[in-house]
Design a protein around this motif. Structure first.
Motif, PDB file in Angstrom:
ATOM      1  N   UNK A   1       0.793  -1.223   0.000  1.00  0.00           N
ATOM      2  CA  UNK A   1       0.000   0.000   0.000  1.00  0.00           C
ATOM      3  C   UNK A   1       0.824   1.270   0.000  1.00  0.00           C
ATOM      4  N   UNK A   2       2.141   1.154  -0.060  1.00  0.00           N
ATOM      5  CA  UNK A   2       3.039   2.307  -0.120  1.00  0.00           C
ATOM      6  C   UNK A   2       3.576   2.458  -1.537  1.00  0.00           C
ATOM      7  N   UNK A   3       3.701   3.700  -1.992  1.00  0.00           N
ATOM      8  CA  UNK A   3       4.273   3.993  -3.302  1.00  0.00           C
ATOM      9  C   UNK A   3       5.526   4.830  -3.133  1.00  0.00           C
ATOM     10  N   UNK A   4       6.572   4.463  -3.870  1.00  0.00           N
ATOM     11  CA  UNK A   4       7.789   5.268  -3.931  1.00  0.00           C
ATOM     12  C   UNK A   4       7.738   6.068  -5.218  1.00  0.00           C
ATOM     13  N   UNK A   5       7.704   7.398  -5.092  1.00  0.00           N
ATOM     14  CA  UNK A   5       7.574   8.276  -6.245  1.00  0.00           C
ATOM     15  C   UNK A   5       8.871   9.037  -6.483  1.00  0.00           C
ATOM     16  N   UNK A   6       9.211   9.198  -7.745  1.00  0.00           N
ATOM     17  CA  UNK A   6      10.279  10.127  -8.118  1.00  0.00           C
ATOM     18  C   UNK A   6       9.622  11.362  -8.711  1.00  0.00           C
ATOM     19  N   UNK A   7      10.085  12.527  -8.305  1.00  0.00           N
ATOM     20  CA  UNK A   7       9.530  13.786  -8.751  1.00  0.00           C
ATOM     21  C   UNK A   7      10.615  14.607  -9.445  1.00  0.00           C
ATOM     22  N   UNK A   8      10.208  15.415 -10.411  1.00  0.00           N
ATOM     23  CA  UNK A   8      11.137  16.285 -11.143  1.00  0.00           C
ATOM     24  C   UNK A   8      12.264  15.475 -11.774  1.00  0.00           C
ATOM     25  N   UNK A   9      11.878  14.436 -12.530  1.00  0.00           N
ATOM     26  CA  UNK A   9      12.841  13.628 -13.285  1.00  0.00           C
ATOM     27  C   UNK A   9      13.907  13.014 -12.395  1.00  0.00           C
ATOM     28  N   UNK A  10      13.480  12.337 -11.343  1.00  0.00           N
ATOM     29  CA  UNK A  10      14.354  11.592 -10.435  1.00  0.00           C
ATOM     30  C   UNK A  10      15.260  12.490  -9.596  1.00  0.00           C
ATOM     31  N   UNK A  11      14.905  13.747  -9.447  1.00  0.00           N
ATOM     32  CA  UNK A  11      15.684  14.639  -8.585  1.00  0.00           C
ATOM     33  C   UNK A  11      15.236  14.496  -7.140  1.00  0.00           C
ATOM     34  N   UNK A  12      13.934  14.351  -6.922  1.00  0.00           N
ATOM     35  CA  UNK A  12      13.381  14.214  -5.583  1.00  0.00           C
ATOM     36  C   UNK A  12      12.571  12.924  -5.483  1.00  0.00           C
ATOM     37  N   UNK A  13      12.546  12.385  -4.257  1.00  0.00           N
ATOM     38  CA  UNK A  13      11.823  11.137  -4.015  1.00  0.00           C
ATOM     39  C   UNK A  13      10.947  11.292  -2.781  1.00  0.00           C
ATOM     40  N   UNK A  14       9.793  10.635  -2.803  1.00  0.00           N
ATOM     41  CA  UNK A  14       8.891  10.615  -1.660  1.00  0.00           C
ATOM     42  C   UNK A  14       8.255   9.241  -1.568  1.00  0.00           C
ATOM     43  N   UNK A  15       7.974   8.818  -0.328  1.00  0.00           N
ATOM     44  CA  UNK A  15       7.189   7.608  -0.097  1.00  0.00           C
ATOM     45  C   UNK A  15       5.807   8.043   0.366  1.00  0.00           C
ATOM     46  N   UNK A  16       4.767   7.418  -0.189  1.00  0.00           N
ATOM     47  CA  UNK A  16       3.399   7.907  -0.053  1.00  0.00           C
ATOM     48  C   UNK A  16       2.470   6.751   0.294  1.00  0.00           C
ATOM     49  N   UNK A  17       1.517   7.013   1.186  1.00  0.00           N
ATOM     50  CA  UNK A  17       0.391   6.104   1.386  1.00  0.00           C
ATOM     51  C   UNK A  17      -0.864   6.826   0.886  1.00  0.00           C
ATOM     52  N   UNK A  18      -1.336   6.513  -0.316  1.00  0.00           N
ATOM     53  CA  UNK A  18      -2.493   7.219  -0.875  1.00  0.00           C
ATOM     54  C   UNK A  18      -3.764   7.059  -0.049  1.00  0.00           C
ATOM     55  N   UNK A  19      -3.948   5.919   0.620  1.00  0.00           N
ATOM     56  CA  UNK A  19      -5.182   5.686   1.373  1.00  0.00           C
ATOM     57  C   UNK A  19      -5.288   6.585   2.593  1.00  0.00           C
ATOM     58  N   UNK A  20      -4.164   6.836   3.274  1.00  0.00           N
ATOM     59  CA  UNK A  20      -4.171   7.669   4.474  1.00  0.00           C
ATOM     60  C   UNK A  20      -3.703   9.094   4.204  1.00  0.00           C
ATOM     61  N   UNK A  21      -3.309   9.381   2.953  1.00  0.00           N
ATOM     62  CA  UNK A  21      -2.796  10.696   2.547  1.00  0.00           C
ATOM     63  C   UNK A  21      -1.551  11.094   3.346  1.00  0.00           C
ATOM     64  N   UNK A  22      -0.733  10.145   3.698  1.00  0.00           N
ATOM     65  CA  UNK A  22       0.526  10.420   4.389  1.00  0.00           C
ATOM     66  C   UNK A  22       1.674  10.350   3.400  1.00  0.00           C
ATOM     67  N   UNK A  23       2.717  11.140   3.664  1.00  0.00           N
ATOM     68  CA  UNK A  23       3.884  11.110   2.793  1.00  0.00           C
ATOM     69  C   UNK A  23       5.133  11.536   3.544  1.00  0.00           C
ATOM     70  N   UNK A  24       6.269  11.154   2.994  1.00  0.00           N
ATOM     71  CA  UNK A  24       7.562  11.488   3.592  1.00  0.00           C
ATOM     72  C   UNK A  24       8.563  11.716   2.479  1.00  0.00           C
ATOM     73  N   UNK A  25       9.220  12.882   2.487  1.00  0.00           N
ATOM     74  CA  UNK A  25      10.290  13.149   1.529  1.00  0.00           C
ATOM     75  C   UNK A  25      11.521  12.326   1.899  1.00  0.00           C
TER      76      UNK A  25
END
Length: 395
Positions: free
Chosen positions: A116-140
């Motif tokens: 249930x966790x997603x690892x996202x890359x933002x701005x062409x792999x410059x920044x990364x965040x881990x996200x739980x879409x169901x609880x709307x929680x995230x961590x850079x």
């Protein structure tokens, strides 16, 4: 003398049901967003829907659904990521992420999906965040800076509950300290340097030349305490037709070492691993012959593969993506004026066909299973002034 009758206008038939029935037979079957709404009805329901045992069981019962990126029909800035529920007729889209700023330099990629966790890359792999879409929680995750597109996998810790780790490659092969690292999500410690752990010299050489597939290309399969990739030793060959030198690349998450496993013999085309009913599977798509084969590793210890089924596909179409669930049903995509998706069952029988005339969705290789489990590594964000994360703005 008439006595006033008690106000029962707010009582429902649910008030007479035992808590075990409410939790086990009703709440457990609901999607995450509906469970959250039920928790706001009463203090009793909130206690039931926030119980850790309930949350873990609820997650285990959720379907594993493919993630698809949909562009907006009128705005190029908007992208939504939906879980595509092909079990329903007609198929249902479940919103997972939503962006409204997808301009040049503000792109995103899904690097990994786990529990249930997603690892996202933002701005062409410059920044990364881990996200739980169901609880709307995230961590850079600033400590992933420098990983670029070399995220190899995300997995739960084999030794500690509520801990997740990210395996990634950093640096060029000839640079000092180049190699694999493991980042513990939420830890203040630097990523652990693994170097090039290998069971033999030939495996170490293969890691140096090619390494593992990045997650955005082909996510690994977590099975029996190991991450599995399908990767050619000779990376100079075309990834679409790599020939007999292919091997299954394995990373033991406890021992933190690499090794090889054999692949099916005499198979051709583009190969991707998947998990099916607790076994390792491989789909092989030969676009020249218009054939897709599904192989299963029926004996993991002996590394013995068997052919499960073969699907004959029209050779006149441009086949470019296939994904398969843990129940072994498939989505096969091709272009012919518009984007088409074909839904097959585990025996290769065509069940349904989808056509997208106004949109061209991007089929990711990731599957998503909702989870309302709260993790301690997410920071607490309270108050109305908290800025909405960019990946939730269009939900």
């Amino acid at each position: 003398m008439d006595h006033p009758r008690p106000d029962t206008s707010r009582e429902t038939v649910f008030d007479d049901l035992p808590e075990s029935i409410m939790a086990g037979e009703i709440f457990m079957r609901l999607p995450a967003k509906d469970v959250l709404r039920c928790g706001a009805v009463s203090r009793s329901w909130r206690g039931t829907t926030t119980n850790k045992e309930f949350l873990l069981e609820h997650h285990s019962r959720q379907p594993s659904l493919p993630l698809i990126v949909f562009p907006h029909e009128t705005s190029s800035l908007i992208r939504t990521v939906d879980a595509f529920d092909i079990r329903r007729a007609p198929a249902e889209r479940r919103p997972v992420l939503g962006f409204n700023d997808c301009i040049h330099g503000q792109t995103f990629s899904i690097c990994a999906s786990c529990d249930g966790l997603l690892l996202l890359s933002l701005m062409n792999y410059v920044r990364f965040s881990i996200v739980n879409p169901a609880t709307r929680q995230w961590l850079a995750l600033p400590r992933l800076a420098g990983a670029s597109g070399n995220i190899a996998g995300m997995y739960p810790s084999p030794s500690r509950s509520d801990e997740y780790r990210i395996l990634f490659w950093r640096g060029k092969h000839e640079v000092r300290n180049a190699g694999y690292y493991v980042l513990t999500v939420g830890s203040s410690q630097k990523p652990k340097y693994l170097g090039l752990p290998a069971a033999s010299a030939c495996v170490k050489e293969a890691v140096m030349k090619a390494g593992t597939n990045p997650c955005w290309w082909s996510p690994p399969v977590l099975l029996k305490g190991c991450l599995h990739w399908n990767r050619s030793i000779d990376w100079n060959r075309s990834p679409w037709n790599r020939g007999s030198c292919d091997r299954v690349f394995v990373f033991d998450i406890l021992e933190e070492s690499f090794r090889f496993m054999t692949s099916p013999d005499n198979v051709r085309g583009f190969r991707v691993l998947f998990q099916m009913e607790g076994m390792l599977g491989m789909r092989c798509l030969d676009t020249n012959e218009g054939v897709m084969q599904i192989w299963v590793l029926h004996d993991y210890e002996r590394e013995a593969w068997s052919l499960k089924c073969q699907i004959d596909l029209p050779t006149t179409k441009y086949w470019y993506r296939t994904i398969m669930s843990d129940k072994s049903d498939m989505l096969v995509c091709y272009l012919e004026s518009f984007l088409h998706q074909l839904h097959y069952d585990d025996n290769g029988k065509l069940l349904e066909k989808f056509q997208w005339e106004t949109q061209s969705p991007d089929i990711t290789e990731h599957w998503f299973k909702e989870s309302l489990v709260r993790h301690t590594f997410f920071p607490k964000r309270r108050g109305s002034r908290v800025r909405q994360a960019r990946f939730f703005r269009m939900l």
